[in-house]
Structure formats: C-alpha cells, structure tokens
Scaffold this motif. Structure first.
Motif, PDB file in Angstrom:
ATOM      1  N   SER A 149      -6.848  13.157  -5.818  1.00  0.00           N
ATOM      2  CA  SER A 149      -7.135  11.744  -6.029  1.00  0.00           C
ATOM      3  C   SER A 149      -5.819  11.067  -6.401  1.00  0.00           C
ATOM      4  O   SER A 149      -5.159  11.477  -7.356  1.00  0.00           O
ATOM      5  N   LEU A 150      -5.416  10.065  -5.640  1.00  0.00           N
ATOM      6  CA  LEU A 150      -4.135   9.394  -5.855  1.00  0.00           C
ATOM      7  C   LEU A 150      -4.337   7.896  -5.965  1.00  0.00           C
ATOM      8  O   LEU A 150      -5.265   7.338  -5.378  1.00  0.00           O
ATOM      9  N   PHE A 151      -3.440   7.237  -6.701  1.00  0.00           N
ATOM     10  CA  PHE A 151      -3.447   5.780  -6.772  1.00  0.00           C
ATOM     11  C   PHE A 151      -2.004   5.287  -6.854  1.00  0.00           C
ATOM     12  O   PHE A 151      -1.129   6.009  -7.353  1.00  0.00           O
ATOM     13  N   LYS A 192       7.611   9.872   3.047  1.00  0.00           N
ATOM     14  CA  LYS A 192       6.214   9.824   3.473  1.00  0.00           C
ATOM     15  C   LYS A 192       5.592  11.201   3.261  1.00  0.00           C
ATOM     16  O   LYS A 192       6.133  12.212   3.706  1.00  0.00           O
ATOM     17  N   LEU A 193       4.453  11.234   2.570  1.00  0.00           N
ATOM     18  CA  LEU A 193       3.750  12.494   2.346  1.00  0.00           C
ATOM     19  C   LEU A 193       2.746  12.718   3.467  1.00  0.00           C
ATOM     20  O   LEU A 193       1.955  11.827   3.783  1.00  0.00           O
ATOM     21  N   ASN A 194       2.783  13.887   4.057  1.00  0.00           N
ATOM     22  CA  ASN A 194       1.822  14.250   5.102  1.00  0.00           C
ATOM     23  C   ASN A 194       0.704  15.041   4.440  1.00  0.00           C
ATOM     24  O   ASN A 194       0.851  16.216   4.141  1.00  0.00           O
ATOM     25  N   LEU A 195      -0.421  14.380   4.217  1.00  0.00           N
ATOM     26  CA  LEU A 195      -1.566  15.010   3.565  1.00  0.00           C
ATOM     27  C   LEU A 195      -2.666  15.353   4.556  1.00  0.00           C
ATOM     28  O   LEU A 195      -3.742  15.780   4.160  1.00  0.00           O
ATOM     29  N   ILE A 223       9.390  15.317  -8.121  1.00  0.00           N
ATOM     30  CA  ILE A 223       8.555  14.413  -8.910  1.00  0.00           C
ATOM     31  C   ILE A 223       8.821  13.004  -8.428  1.00  0.00           C
ATOM     32  O   ILE A 223       9.955  12.652  -8.102  1.00  0.00           O
ATOM     33  N   GLY A 224       7.781  12.181  -8.388  1.00  0.00           N
ATOM     34  CA  GLY A 224       7.952  10.793  -7.992  1.00  0.00           C
ATOM     35  C   GLY A 224       6.716   9.972  -8.270  1.00  0.00           C
ATOM     36  O   GLY A 224       5.751  10.443  -8.865  1.00  0.00           O
ATOM     37  N   ARG A 225       6.761   8.741  -7.791  1.00  0.00           N
ATOM     38  CA  ARG A 225       5.683   7.790  -7.993  1.00  0.00           C
ATOM     39  C   ARG A 225       4.996   7.524  -6.659  1.00  0.00           C
ATOM     40  O   ARG A 225       5.662   7.317  -5.636  1.00  0.00           O
ATOM     41  N   ILE A 226       3.688   7.525  -6.648  1.00  0.00           N
ATOM     42  CA  ILE A 226       2.909   7.268  -5.437  1.00  0.00           C
ATOM     43  C   ILE A 226       2.983   5.785  -5.076  1.00  0.00           C
ATOM     44  O   ILE A 226       2.818   4.918  -5.925  1.00  0.00           O
ATOM     45  N   CYS A 227       3.256   5.509  -3.797  1.00  0.00           N
ATOM     46  CA  CYS A 227       3.296   4.146  -3.266  1.00  0.00           C
ATOM     47  C   CYS A 227       2.466   4.095  -1.985  1.00  0.00           C
ATOM     48  O   CYS A 227       2.242   5.110  -1.337  1.00  0.00           O
ATOM     49  N   ASN A 228       2.046   2.890  -1.633  1.00  0.00           N
ATOM     50  CA  ASN A 228       1.276   2.675  -0.412  1.00  0.00           C
ATOM     51  C   ASN A 228       2.207   2.124   0.658  1.00  0.00           C
ATOM     52  O   ASN A 228       2.843   1.092   0.466  1.00  0.00           O
ATOM     53  N   LYS A 262      -6.224   0.055   0.598  1.00  0.00           N
ATOM     54  CA  LYS A 262      -6.407   1.344  -0.055  1.00  0.00           C
ATOM     55  C   LYS A 262      -5.475   2.397   0.523  1.00  0.00           C
ATOM     56  O   LYS A 262      -5.104   2.338   1.684  1.00  0.00           O
ATOM     57  N   LEU A 263      -5.145   3.362  -0.331  1.00  0.00           N
ATOM     58  CA  LEU A 263      -4.395   4.524   0.146  1.00  0.00           C
ATOM     59  C   LEU A 263      -5.278   5.360   1.051  1.00  0.00           C
ATOM     60  O   LEU A 263      -6.487   5.453   0.833  1.00  0.00           O
ATOM     61  N   ASN A 264      -4.678   5.963   2.056  1.00  0.00           N
ATOM     62  CA  ASN A 264      -5.384   6.955   2.856  1.00  0.00           C
ATOM     63  C   ASN A 264      -4.393   8.067   3.188  1.00  0.00           C
ATOM     64  O   ASN A 264      -3.222   7.984   2.844  1.00  0.00           O
ATOM     65  N   ARG A 265      -4.838   9.103   3.842  1.00  0.00           N
ATOM     66  CA  ARG A 265      -3.993  10.276   4.109  1.00  0.00           C
ATOM     67  C   ARG A 265      -2.725   9.957   4.873  1.00  0.00           C
ATOM     68  O   ARG A 265      -1.766  10.720   4.844  1.00  0.00           O
ATOM     69  N   THR A 266      -2.677   8.843   5.576  1.00  0.00           N
ATOM     70  CA  THR A 266      -1.505   8.523   6.397  1.00  0.00           C
ATOM     71  C   THR A 266      -0.624   7.426   5.796  1.00  0.00           C
ATOM     72  O   THR A 266       0.377   7.065   6.396  1.00  0.00           O
ATOM     73  N   SER A 267      -0.979   6.881   4.633  1.00  0.00           N
ATOM     74  CA  SER A 267      -0.200   5.770   4.071  1.00  0.00           C
ATOM     75  C   SER A 267       0.464   6.096   2.735  1.00  0.00           C
ATOM     76  O   SER A 267       0.974   5.211   2.070  1.00  0.00           O
ATOM     77  N   VAL A 268       0.488   7.362   2.333  1.00  0.00           N
ATOM     78  CA  VAL A 268       1.002   7.741   1.015  1.00  0.00           C
ATOM     79  C   VAL A 268       2.508   8.020   1.064  1.00  0.00           C
ATOM     80  O   VAL A 268       2.975   8.817   1.864  1.00  0.00           O
ATOM     81  N   LEU A 269       3.252   7.331   0.212  1.00  0.00           N
ATOM     82  CA  LEU A 269       4.682   7.544   0.052  1.00  0.00           C
ATOM     83  C   LEU A 269       4.952   8.074  -1.349  1.00  0.00           C
ATOM     84  O   LEU A 269       4.234   7.735  -2.289  1.00  0.00           O
TER      85      LEU A 269
END
Length: 79
Positions: free
Chosen positions: A62-64, A51-54, A19-24, A30-37
């Motif tokens: 949908s993430l923010f 770093k999440l590999n989506l 579990i965690g918090r989404i960061c850019n 904007k967030l994109n598939r390669t910038s999500v932490l």
C-alpha cells in the motif's frame, strides 16, 4: 548482516537497496502500478526520481504520495 543503501539514480545490474519518497508520475489522480516514482534525497541524489516497476510483484503493498520507503531491486539503466 550489514545493511546499506545506494543512491536512487545510479545504475545497478545487481540487486540493491535504496530509500526515497513515493511520488506520482502523473502529479494528479491515484497511484497505480505504472505511475509510481521513487524520489531520492536532495542531499544524496539531487532529488532525482526513479520509476518503480511494480507490475510483476506478487507482494501485497500500500503506497501513497509522500510516503518514505525502502526498496530493493535492480536499475540497469540508472533511470
């Protein structure tokens, strides 16, 4: 079934949940598939980020920034 969560920063060869918090990663824009932490809790993970590999997911999502999420995956490197 038992459900438990692991620390974000620990290496896992097998599938695990955390579990965690989404960061850019870029801190702006904007967030994109390669910038999500995923930032772990300060109490359990010292606020470490993973770093999440989506890029290969076929699931709809949908993430923010700031969103609290539970994720399942692998983390062979611990980074």
């Amino acid at each position: 079934a038992d459900c438990y969560f692991e620390q974000v920063s620990l290496p896992h060869q097998e599938t695990f949940r955390c579990i965690g918090r989404i960061c850019n990663e870029s801190h702006t824009g904007k967030l994109n598939r390669t910038s999500v932490l995923l930032e772990g809790t300060h109490h359990h993970a010292g606020g470490s980020r993973l770093k999440l590999n989506l890029t290969s997911t076929t699931l709809s999502y949908s993430l923010f920034p700031g969103q609290i999420v539970g994720v399942e995956g692998t983390n062979p490197s611990g980074r």
